[in-house]
Structures are given as C-alpha cells and as structure tokens.
Design a protein around this motif. Structure first.
Motif, mmCIF file in Angstrom:
data_model
loop_
_atom_site.group_PDB
_atom_site.id
_atom_site.type_symbol
_atom_site.label_atom_id
_atom_site.label_comp_id
_atom_site.label_asym_id
_atom_site.label_seq_id
_atom_site.Cartn_x
_atom_site.Cartn_y
_atom_site.Cartn_z
ATOM 1 N N ALA A 20 -2.924 3.080 -12.076
ATOM 2 C CA ALA A 20 -3.980 4.417 -11.508
ATOM 3 C C ALA A 20 -3.548 5.416 -12.369
ATOM 4 O O ALA A 20 -4.547 6.407 -12.474
ATOM 5 N N ARG A 21 -2.423 5.911 -12.488
ATOM 6 C CA ARG A 21 -1.870 7.283 -13.112
ATOM 7 C C ARG A 21 -2.224 7.100 -14.309
ATOM 8 O O ARG A 21 -2.626 8.158 -15.197
ATOM 9 N N ARG A 22 -2.118 6.066 -15.207
ATOM 10 C CA ARG A 22 -2.584 5.965 -16.603
ATOM 11 C C ARG A 22 -4.320 6.224 -16.526
ATOM 12 O O ARG A 22 -4.422 6.697 -17.684
ATOM 13 N N ILE A 23 -4.787 5.559 -15.612
ATOM 14 C CA ILE A 23 -6.265 5.747 -15.830
ATOM 15 C C ILE A 23 -6.525 7.102 -15.707
ATOM 16 O O ILE A 23 -7.527 7.634 -16.448
ATOM 17 N N LYS A 24 -6.121 7.766 -14.566
ATOM 18 C CA LYS A 24 -6.210 9.252 -14.681
ATOM 19 C C LYS A 24 -5.567 10.143 -15.537
ATOM 20 O O LYS A 24 -5.642 11.581 -15.362
ATOM 21 N N GLY A 25 -5.017 9.688 -16.402
ATOM 22 C CA GLY A 25 -4.382 10.754 -17.773
ATOM 23 C C GLY A 25 -3.146 11.050 -17.082
ATOM 24 O O GLY A 25 -2.871 12.457 -17.680
ATOM 25 N N GLN A 26 -2.402 10.868 -15.967
ATOM 26 C CA GLN A 26 -1.327 11.231 -15.493
ATOM 27 C C GLN A 26 0.153 10.670 -16.138
ATOM 28 O O GLN A 26 -0.246 9.765 -16.949
ATOM 29 N N ALA A 27 1.130 11.220 -16.028
ATOM 30 C CA ALA A 27 2.129 10.584 -16.683
ATOM 31 C C ALA A 27 2.342 9.234 -16.394
ATOM 32 O O ALA A 27 2.424 8.755 -15.053
ATOM 33 N N GLY A 28 2.385 8.414 -17.143
ATOM 34 C CA GLY A 28 2.437 6.950 -16.970
ATOM 35 C C GLY A 28 3.878 6.297 -16.695
ATOM 36 O O GLY A 28 4.179 6.107 -15.597
ATOM 37 N N GLY A 29 4.689 6.445 -17.754
ATOM 38 C CA GLY A 29 6.057 5.939 -17.520
ATOM 39 C C GLY A 29 6.203 4.259 -17.686
ATOM 40 O O GLY A 29 5.262 3.741 -18.082
ATOM 41 N N GLY A 30 7.373 3.806 -17.574
ATOM 42 C CA GLY A 30 7.706 2.537 -17.627
ATOM 43 C C GLY A 30 8.594 1.886 -16.565
ATOM 44 O O GLY A 30 8.696 2.440 -15.465
ATOM 45 N N TRP A 31 9.343 0.808 -17.146
ATOM 46 C CA TRP A 31 9.987 0.006 -15.863
ATOM 47 C C TRP A 31 10.946 0.837 -15.140
ATOM 48 O O TRP A 31 11.149 0.749 -14.040
ATOM 49 N N ASP A 32 11.521 1.968 -15.788
ATOM 50 C CA ASP A 32 12.528 2.751 -15.189
ATOM 51 C C ASP A 32 11.874 3.454 -13.999
ATOM 52 O O ASP A 32 12.458 3.896 -13.188
ATOM 53 N N ASP A 33 10.458 3.653 -14.208
ATOM 54 C CA ASP A 33 9.976 4.525 -13.051
ATOM 55 C C ASP A 33 9.583 3.593 -11.899
ATOM 56 O O ASP A 33 9.246 4.122 -10.818
ATOM 57 N N LEU A 34 9.953 2.294 -12.191
ATOM 58 C CA LEU A 34 9.495 1.410 -11.082
ATOM 59 C C LEU A 34 10.742 0.992 -10.232
ATOM 60 O O LEU A 34 10.433 0.483 -9.295
ATOM 61 N N GLY A 35 11.970 1.376 -10.692
ATOM 62 C CA GLY A 35 13.012 0.939 -9.924
ATOM 63 C C GLY A 35 12.877 1.407 -8.483
ATOM 64 O O GLY A 35 13.181 0.886 -7.403
ATOM 65 N N PRO A 36 12.554 2.989 -8.277
ATOM 66 C CA PRO A 36 12.518 3.360 -6.924
ATOM 67 C C PRO A 36 11.474 2.732 -6.001
ATOM 68 O O PRO A 36 11.739 2.517 -5.106
ATOM 69 N N ALA A 37 10.402 2.314 -6.782
ATOM 70 C CA ALA A 37 9.262 1.638 -6.140
ATOM 71 C C ALA A 37 9.791 0.143 -5.697
ATOM 72 O O ALA A 37 9.483 -0.058 -4.400
ATOM 73 N N ARG B 75 0.732 -1.307 0.182
ATOM 74 C CA ARG B 75 -0.088 -0.016 -0.009
ATOM 75 C C ARG B 75 0.920 1.275 0.016
ATOM 76 O O ARG B 75 0.758 2.298 -0.798
ATOM 77 N N GLU B 76 1.834 1.264 0.783
ATOM 78 C CA GLU B 76 2.945 2.372 0.841
ATOM 79 C C GLU B 76 3.410 2.772 -0.727
ATOM 80 O O GLU B 76 3.302 3.806 -1.056
ATOM 81 N N VAL B 77 3.790 1.550 -1.300
ATOM 82 C CA VAL B 77 4.384 1.868 -2.618
ATOM 83 C C VAL B 77 3.473 2.159 -3.619
ATOM 84 O O VAL B 77 3.866 3.338 -4.185
ATOM 85 N N LEU B 78 2.280 1.623 -3.712
ATOM 86 C CA LEU B 78 1.289 1.952 -4.987
ATOM 87 C C LEU B 78 0.969 3.287 -4.589
ATOM 88 O O LEU B 78 0.650 3.955 -5.526
ATOM 89 N N THR B 79 0.404 3.609 -3.314
ATOM 90 C CA THR B 79 -0.110 4.925 -2.814
ATOM 91 C C THR B 79 0.802 6.144 -3.281
ATOM 92 O O THR B 79 0.627 7.185 -3.671
ATOM 93 N N ALA B 80 2.261 5.707 -3.095
ATOM 94 C CA ALA B 80 3.350 6.698 -3.489
ATOM 95 C C ALA B 80 3.325 7.126 -4.866
ATOM 96 O O ALA B 80 3.817 8.212 -5.388
ATOM 97 N N LEU B 81 3.092 5.922 -5.757
ATOM 98 C CA LEU B 81 3.279 6.112 -7.155
ATOM 99 C C LEU B 81 2.038 7.089 -7.665
ATOM 100 O O LEU B 81 2.046 7.679 -8.718
ATOM 101 N N GLY B 82 0.888 7.158 -6.933
ATOM 102 C CA GLY B 82 -0.062 8.056 -7.140
ATOM 103 C C GLY B 82 -1.382 7.332 -7.802
ATOM 104 O O GLY B 82 -1.379 6.448 -8.327
ATOM 105 N N GLY B 83 -2.518 8.251 -7.635
ATOM 106 C CA GLY B 83 -3.439 7.899 -8.371
ATOM 107 C C GLY B 83 -5.028 7.294 -7.528
ATOM 108 O O GLY B 83 -5.757 7.392 -8.358
#
Length: 325
Positions: free
Chosen positions: A238-255, A22-30
């Motif tokens: 969730a970010r993709r659904i809300k039309g926010q910047a989606g990103g890819g694998w590189d964005d998941l490294g910090p997560a 939950r901490e990780v997913l909500t930090a990513l947003g949406g």
C-alpha cells in the motif's frame, strides 16, 4: 465537482486478515479503510460480544490502533435476520456495514452463504433493501460480490439488484465462485459491472504489485482498489502504491514482532506458531529472508522455540503473557 481521491481498501480475508493482521498492516500505512472477516448470521440476533470478537476494532471507535476505519461484514441469506443483526450492529457504531456475496468456501456455500447467492439476484435485492432500512444514510453501506457462481451470465443483474437495494458502493472481485483464487482475475468484467451501475465500484483481484494496481485501474476504469492476498504477501504494498517510502525486509522486523506479540496474547499457544508460519508462507513470494526464516520455522511447534528463532534472526520478541482466544 472534482473526482473523489483514489482509495486503497484492505480486503476481508477469512482466516488470513484477522484482527492481528489488520493491526499490523494498517500500522505500516497506506490504507484508507478496511473490512473485517464476515460475521455469519443464521436464525438469531447475535450478541454484541460476537460482533466484537470478530471485529475488536468496534471496542475502539471501529478503528485499528493506527486509526484506520474498519467496517463490519455480515454474511447470510435471510433478509429479515440480516436486517435485525444489522440493527444490533449499528448500535455499536461501526465504521460501515458490508454484505458478503463473495466467499467461495464450500462450507459457506453449502449453507447458502457468500457467493452461492449470486444465482439469486432477486434475493440479493431483498437482503440489501432489508439491511438498508436498518443502516442510516450517514453510515457507509456496501456489498462485496464476485462475478457469479459458475459463470458471469448474471453478474450485471446481481450488481444492479444490489444497487436497487440501496448499497452505496459495490466491491467486485473479478472472479466467479468456481474460479476460486486462480489467476487471472477478470478485470474487464469489473469494467462491465462499473458501466452497468451508478454507484461507485471498487476493483478487487490479483493485485500483487504497484504495476498490477495501475493495470487494474486502467482496465476496470475504477478509481478505488481493494488489496487482498497481495497486501499480506507484501505488507509494504500500500505504501509503494501511494508513492510513500517503501523499504524492504528490515522494515518488516517490527511488524513481525508486533504480529507475533498480538498472536501470542490472543491465540492458544498450540496454534500460535502456525499463524506466523502462514504469514511467512506468503511473505516468501516477495522476500528471500522470509523463505529462510520459514524453512527454519517449519518444524517448530512450541512458542518458546519460535521466540528463540526470532531473536536469533534479529527480530525482537516482546510478549509477556499469553491468553486463550
């Protein structure tokens, strides 16, 4: 009055969407809010530490560190005992209270918990009414249900029983208990439930992509949608659904780094690698890089081995101390 804006809710997934996830997913947003895994209620009033263990967010204003409200889910079959525990929980200022009538696990159902109660709408009503008396009107009070035990014959009756018991909204997973998690989810039946009650209905089941999100809203007629396994398989959904910047694998490294850090701090070292493998197993559905990392990690059993692999893959490792859960 203008309609309420669409909300995205993070589902309570036992053994999958734990506090760390939950901490990780909500930090990513949406996400607008979420629900923790169930707190099993059986025969006694639980101590505050039990609620806090399942939902550590209670110790920080009932929110994740990213600020997402997390409601607490209760599961049981005794109306009075559930009400007493709800009273204890309310004293801890949760973001909301939810009732579990959706869990399909055999071990849960054998003890008259979760989806097993969907053959007893009169009991659902008594549970909801008893808990409602303990939950102030200012606090969100919801129930999550499936469409039935073996079939959908009592779905509408169950939904109406919960509504009459005083829930503010229903979350409907478009499958029966027997369906388990096999596709498809019956979105048209969620629509039938929505039409049978006056309270808002949140649609849940088989949403893996933004296209699925659009489809479940169209078929169910629901404004709000709950994301389950699809959210874990694609943490950026969730970010993709809300039309926010989606990103890819590189964005998941910090997560991934954040998750591994949290797991290593809260889970016994012998269990920690398995938790990360479980997540990578779902991430493989959407990311080729996750498949490669998963295959390299499959045989690893030691935390230090996982540390070395993550670092070699360009994923930072930041945990310093590990403590038992």
């Amino acid at each position: 009055m203008s309609p309420a804006p669409a909300q995205l809710i993070l589902a309570p997934m036992e053994g999958l969407a734990d506090h760390e996830m939950r901490e990780v997913l909500t930090a990513l947003g949406g996400y607008d809010w979420g629900i923790c895994q169930f707190v099993r209620v059986s025969g006694s009033v639980l101590p505050r530490r039990t609620f806090a263990r399942v939902c550590p967010e209670l110790l920080q204003g009932s929110r994740t560190r990213a600020g997402t409200p997390i409601r607490v889910q209760l599961m049981g079959s005794d109306p009075d005992c559930l009400a007493d525990n709800a009273g204890r929980l309310v004293g801890m200022a949760p973001a909301g209270v939810d009732l579990n009538f959706g869990c399909p696990a055999p071990t849960v159902n054998r003890h008259r918990g979760g989806a097993a109660l969907l053959e007893e709408p009169e009991l659902l009503h008594r549970i909801a009414a008893a808990v409602r008396r303990q939950v102030p009107a200012t606090l969100p009070f919801t129930a999550k249900m499936r469409l039935g035990l073996k079939d959908t014959s009592r779905a509408l009756e169950c939904a109406q029983a919960l509504e009459a018991g005083g829930v503010d909204a229903l979350i409907v997973h478009g499958r029966t208990k027997v369906d388990g998690y096999r596709p498809p989810a019956r979105w048209s039946w969620i629509a039938r439930v929505r039409e049978a009650v006056q309270v808002p209905v949140v649609a849940n089941g088989e949403v893996w992509t933004p296209a699925d999100y659009a489809a479940i809203r169209a078929e169910s007629g629901c404004t709000h949608v709950m994301l389950g396994r699809g959210a874990v398989a694609d943490p950026l959904l969730a970010r993709r659904i809300k039309g926010q910047a989606g990103g890819g694998w590189d964005d998941l490294g910090p997560a991934l780094s954040m998750y591994w850090d949290l797991v290593c701090r809260r889970v016994l070292p012998v269990h920690a690698p398995g938790r990360l493998k479980q997540w990578l197993g779902l991430l493989r559905r959407n990311y080729a890089e996750a498949e490669s990392l998963y295959q390299q990690m499959r045989t690893l059993r030691q935390v230090a081995e996982v540390d070395r692999l993550l670092l070699a893959s360009g994923i930072p490792v930041s945990h310093q101390e590990r403590q038992a859960a």
